[in-house]
Scaffold this motif. Structure first.
Motif, PDB file in Angstrom:
ATOM      1  N   LEU A  31      49.493  77.288  40.231  1.00 16.75           N
ATOM      2  CA  LEU A  31      50.065  77.674  41.524  1.00 16.75           C
ATOM      3  C   LEU A  31      50.301  79.183  41.656  1.00 16.75           C
ATOM      4  O   LEU A  31      50.736  79.648  42.702  1.00 16.75           O
ATOM      5  CB  LEU A  31      51.395  76.940  41.738  1.00 16.75           C
ATOM      6  N   SER A  32      50.020  79.918  40.592  1.00 19.10           N
ATOM      7  CA  SER A  32      50.220  81.380  40.588  1.00 19.10           C
ATOM      8  C   SER A  32      51.659  81.793  40.907  1.00 19.10           C
ATOM      9  O   SER A  32      51.896  82.702  41.702  1.00 19.10           O
ATOM     10  CB  SER A  32      49.263  82.059  41.577  1.00 19.10           C
ATOM     11  N   VAL A  33      52.596  81.089  40.296  1.00 21.96           N
ATOM     12  CA  VAL A  33      54.016  81.462  40.405  1.00 21.96           C
ATOM     13  C   VAL A  33      54.605  81.419  38.995  1.00 21.96           C
ATOM     14  O   VAL A  33      53.958  80.947  38.075  1.00 21.96           O
ATOM     15  CB  VAL A  33      54.810  80.506  41.339  1.00 21.96           C
ATOM     16  N   SER A  34      55.843  81.889  38.841  1.00 28.38           N
ATOM     17  CA  SER A  34      56.463  81.852  37.519  1.00 28.38           C
ATOM     18  C   SER A  34      56.879  80.420  37.177  1.00 28.38           C
ATOM     19  O   SER A  34      57.098  79.608  38.075  1.00 28.38           O
ATOM     20  CB  SER A  34      57.683  82.773  37.483  1.00 28.38           C
ATOM     21  N   SER A  35      56.989  80.135  35.890  1.00 27.02           N
ATOM     22  CA  SER A  35      57.413  78.792  35.508  1.00 27.02           C
ATOM     23  C   SER A  35      58.850  78.539  35.963  1.00 27.02           C
ATOM     24  O   SER A  35      59.231  77.406  36.235  1.00 27.02           O
ATOM     25  CB  SER A  35      57.268  78.565  34.003  1.00 27.02           C
ATOM     26  N   ARG A  36      59.620  79.595  36.086  1.00 27.73           N
ATOM     27  CA  ARG A  36      60.998  79.475  36.609  1.00 27.73           C
ATOM     28  C   ARG A  36      60.967  78.941  38.042  1.00 27.73           C
ATOM     29  O   ARG A  36      61.805  78.108  38.426  1.00 27.73           O
ATOM     30  CB  ARG A  36      61.678  80.859  36.555  1.00 27.73           C
ATOM     31  N   THR A  37      60.031  79.422  38.835  1.00 31.07           N
ATOM     32  CA  THR A  37      59.891  78.955  40.218  1.00 31.07           C
ATOM     33  C   THR A  37      59.549  77.472  40.241  1.00 31.07           C
ATOM     34  O   THR A  37      60.128  76.703  41.013  1.00 31.07           O
ATOM     35  CB  THR A  37      58.796  79.771  40.945  1.00 31.07           C
ATOM     36  N   VAL A  38      58.623  77.066  39.377  1.00 28.43           N
ATOM     37  CA  VAL A  38      58.243  75.654  39.291  1.00 28.43           C
ATOM     38  C   VAL A  38      59.453  74.815  38.885  1.00 28.43           C
ATOM     39  O   VAL A  38      59.729  73.781  39.498  1.00 28.43           O
ATOM     40  CB  VAL A  38      57.081  75.458  38.285  1.00 28.43           C
ATOM     41  N   GLU A  39      60.202  75.275  37.895  1.00 26.04           N
ATOM     42  CA  GLU A  39      61.380  74.531  37.437  1.00 26.04           C
ATOM     43  C   GLU A  39      62.423  74.410  38.534  1.00 26.04           C
ATOM     44  O   GLU A  39      63.055  73.358  38.694  1.00 26.04           O
ATOM     45  CB  GLU A  39      61.983  75.208  36.201  1.00 26.04           C
ATOM     46  N   ARG A  40      62.595  75.480  39.312  1.00 26.16           N
ATOM     47  CA  ARG A  40      63.551  75.452  40.413  1.00 26.16           C
ATOM     48  C   ARG A  40      63.100  74.453  41.478  1.00 26.16           C
ATOM     49  O   ARG A  40      63.911  73.682  42.007  1.00 26.16           O
ATOM     50  CB  ARG A  40      63.697  76.865  41.006  1.00 26.16           C
ATOM     51  N   ASP A  41      61.808  74.449  41.785  1.00 28.61           N
ATOM     52  CA  ASP A  41      61.276  73.490  42.765  1.00 28.61           C
ATOM     53  C   ASP A  41      61.475  72.056  42.287  1.00 28.61           C
ATOM     54  O   ASP A  41      61.856  71.185  43.061  1.00 28.61           O
ATOM     55  CB  ASP A  41      59.786  73.742  43.024  1.00 28.61           C
ATOM     56  N   ILE A  42      61.208  71.818  41.007  1.00 31.15           N
ATOM     57  CA  ILE A  42      61.365  70.465  40.461  1.00 31.15           C
ATOM     58  C   ILE A  42      62.831  70.037  40.542  1.00 31.15           C
ATOM     59  O   ILE A  42      63.132  68.896  40.898  1.00 31.15           O
ATOM     60  CB  ILE A  42      60.824  70.393  39.018  1.00 31.15           C
ATOM     61  N   ALA A  43      63.748  70.944  40.249  1.00 35.34           N
ATOM     62  CA  ALA A  43      65.177  70.632  40.348  1.00 35.34           C
ATOM     63  C   ALA A  43      65.530  70.267  41.785  1.00 35.34           C
ATOM     64  O   ALA A  43      66.286  69.320  42.029  1.00 35.34           O
ATOM     65  CB  ALA A  43      66.005  71.817  39.866  1.00 35.34           C
ATOM     66  N   THR A  44      64.980  71.003  42.731  1.00 32.17           N
ATOM     67  CA  THR A  44      65.218  70.731  44.150  1.00 32.17           C
ATOM     68  C   THR A  44      64.670  69.359  44.529  1.00 32.17           C
ATOM     69  O   THR A  44      65.328  68.589  45.239  1.00 32.17           O
ATOM     70  CB  THR A  44      64.533  71.823  45.031  1.00 32.17           C
ATOM     71  N   LEU A  45      63.493  69.049  44.054  1.00 29.63           N
ATOM     72  CA  LEU A  45      62.875  67.761  44.347  1.00 29.63           C
ATOM     73  C   LEU A  45      63.677  66.609  43.737  1.00 29.63           C
ATOM     74  O   LEU A  45      63.868  65.582  44.387  1.00 29.63           O
ATOM     75  CB  LEU A  45      61.433  67.727  43.817  1.00 29.63           C
ATOM     76  N   LYS A  46      64.169  66.797  42.532  1.00 36.11           N
ATOM     77  CA  LYS A  46      64.994  65.755  41.885  1.00 36.11           C
ATOM     78  C   LYS A  46      66.269  65.515  42.683  1.00 36.11           C
ATOM     79  O   LYS A  46      66.688  64.377  42.878  1.00 36.11           O
ATOM     80  CB  LYS A  46      65.352  66.171  40.454  1.00 36.11           C
ATOM     81  N   LYS A  47      66.883  66.601  43.132  1.00 42.18           N
ATOM     82  CA  LYS A  47      68.123  66.491  43.908  1.00 42.18           C
ATOM     83  C   LYS A  47      67.855  65.757  45.219  1.00 42.18           C
ATOM     84  O   LYS A  47      68.654  64.938  45.656  1.00 42.18           O
ATOM     85  CB  LYS A  47      68.657  67.899  44.192  1.00 42.18           C
ATOM     86  N   ALA A  48      66.717  66.049  45.831  1.00 38.45           N
ATOM     87  CA  ALA A  48      66.368  65.433  47.108  1.00 38.45           C
ATOM     88  C   ALA A  48      66.121  63.931  46.963  1.00 38.45           C
ATOM     89  O   ALA A  48      66.276  63.175  47.909  1.00 38.45           O
ATOM     90  CB  ALA A  48      65.127  66.116  47.676  1.00 38.45           C
ATOM     91  N   GLU A  49      65.744  63.533  45.773  1.00 40.13           N
ATOM     92  CA  GLU A  49      65.421  62.133  45.516  1.00 40.13           C
ATOM     93  C   GLU A  49      66.654  61.260  45.394  1.00 40.13           C
ATOM     94  O   GLU A  49      66.590  60.064  45.612  1.00 40.13           O
ATOM     95  CB  GLU A  49      64.599  62.029  44.222  1.00 40.13           C
ATOM     96  N   GLU A  50      67.788  61.873  45.059  1.00 39.62           N
ATOM     97  CA  GLU A  50      69.025  61.106  44.827  1.00 39.62           C
ATOM     98  C   GLU A  50      69.557  60.470  46.092  1.00 39.62           C
ATOM     99  O   GLU A  50      69.459  61.010  47.166  1.00 39.62           O
ATOM    100  CB  GLU A  50      70.096  62.026  44.227  1.00 39.62           C
TER     101      GLU A  50
END
Length: 52
Positions: free
Chosen positions: A33-52
């Motif tokens: 995705l040409s972004v930092s792994s920190r950005t990916v981790e932040r997105d995944i955290a956001t997605l997990k939160k949205a799933e709750e």
């Protein structure tokens, strides 16, 4: 419910990448995705939160 949340294009791509290869790492996704792994981790955290 997750469908109510507006996903960014990148978040949608992350979901698709995980569906395609469940064992993919944040680092691999960040390279694709040409972004930092920190950005990916932040997105995944956001997605997990949205799933709750």
């Amino acid at each position: 419910m997750m469908s109510e949340m507006k996903l960014t294009e990148r978040q949608q791509r992350i979901i698709n990448l995980i569906k395609q290869s469940p064992s993919i790492s944040a680092r691999q996704m960040s390279e694709i995705l040409s972004v930092s792994s920190r950005t990916v981790e932040r997105d995944i955290a956001t997605l997990k939160k949205a799933e709750e």
